[in-house]
Scaffold this motif. Structure first.
Motif, PDB file in Angstrom:
ATOM      1  N   LEU A  61       0.823  -1.215   0.000  1.00  0.00           N
ATOM      2  CA  LEU A  61       0.000   0.000   0.000  1.00  0.00           C
ATOM      3  C   LEU A  61       0.855   1.262   0.000  1.00  0.00           C
ATOM      4  N   LEU A  62       1.993   1.208   0.671  1.00  0.00           N
ATOM      5  CA  LEU A  62       2.910   2.338   0.676  1.00  0.00           C
ATOM      6  C   LEU A  62       3.404   2.638  -0.742  1.00  0.00           C
ATOM      7  N   GLY A  63       3.629   1.587  -1.519  1.00  0.00           N
ATOM      8  CA  GLY A  63       4.040   1.784  -2.907  1.00  0.00           C
ATOM      9  C   GLY A  63       2.999   2.548  -3.701  1.00  0.00           C
ATOM     10  N   ALA A  64       1.734   2.231  -3.483  1.00  0.00           N
ATOM     11  CA  ALA A  64       0.660   2.944  -4.181  1.00  0.00           C
ATOM     12  C   ALA A  64       0.604   4.409  -3.747  1.00  0.00           C
ATOM     13  N   VAL A  65       0.781   4.663  -2.469  1.00  0.00           N
ATOM     14  CA  VAL A  65       0.743   6.037  -1.957  1.00  0.00           C
ATOM     15  C   VAL A  65       1.923   6.842  -2.491  1.00  0.00           C
ATOM     16  N   VAL A  66       3.116   6.256  -2.481  1.00  0.00           N
ATOM     17  CA  VAL A  66       4.306   6.966  -2.966  1.00  0.00           C
ATOM     18  C   VAL A  66       4.181   7.247  -4.457  1.00  0.00           C
ATOM     19  N   GLY A  67       3.737   6.253  -5.228  1.00  0.00           N
ATOM     20  CA  GLY A  67       3.556   6.464  -6.664  1.00  0.00           C
ATOM     21  C   GLY A  67       2.533   7.553  -6.952  1.00  0.00           C
TER      22      GLY A  67
END
Length: 90
Positions: free
Chosen positions: A45-51
């Motif tokens: 989920l952090l990857g989605a937020v950072v992207g």
């Protein structure tokens, strides 16, 4: 076919972070460690937020000039008076 498949810094960063989270979750799932599994899911989920944040910061895909022009034309058509429209039927 599309000429651009999301090859942007925002897309690559989000996918790489999510892939790392997927690997972490997979390892801890096999190791029967629920905390590690959920930590890996959080990294996904952090990857989605950072992207998404990088895209909002301007590092994502830019809109094509054709799309911008078509959007402006559609907005102009929507704001013309009803009597001036040629497509209005009585």
């Amino acid at each position: 076919m599309a000429s651009d498949h999301g090859h942007t810094p925002a897309a690559w960063t989000g996918v790489i972070i999510s892939f790392i989270g997927f690997c972490v979750a997979g390892v801890f799932m096999v190791a029967d460690n629920p905390f590690g599994f959920w930590a890996g899911c959080a990294v996904i989920l952090l990857g989605a937020v950072v992207g998404g944040a990088m895209r909002l910061a301007g590092l994502g895909k830019k809109e094509s000039p054709d799309l911008v022009r078509a959007r402006e034309e559609a907005a102009r058509k929507d704001h013309t008076p009803e009597t001036a429209r040629a497509d209005v039927h009585a």
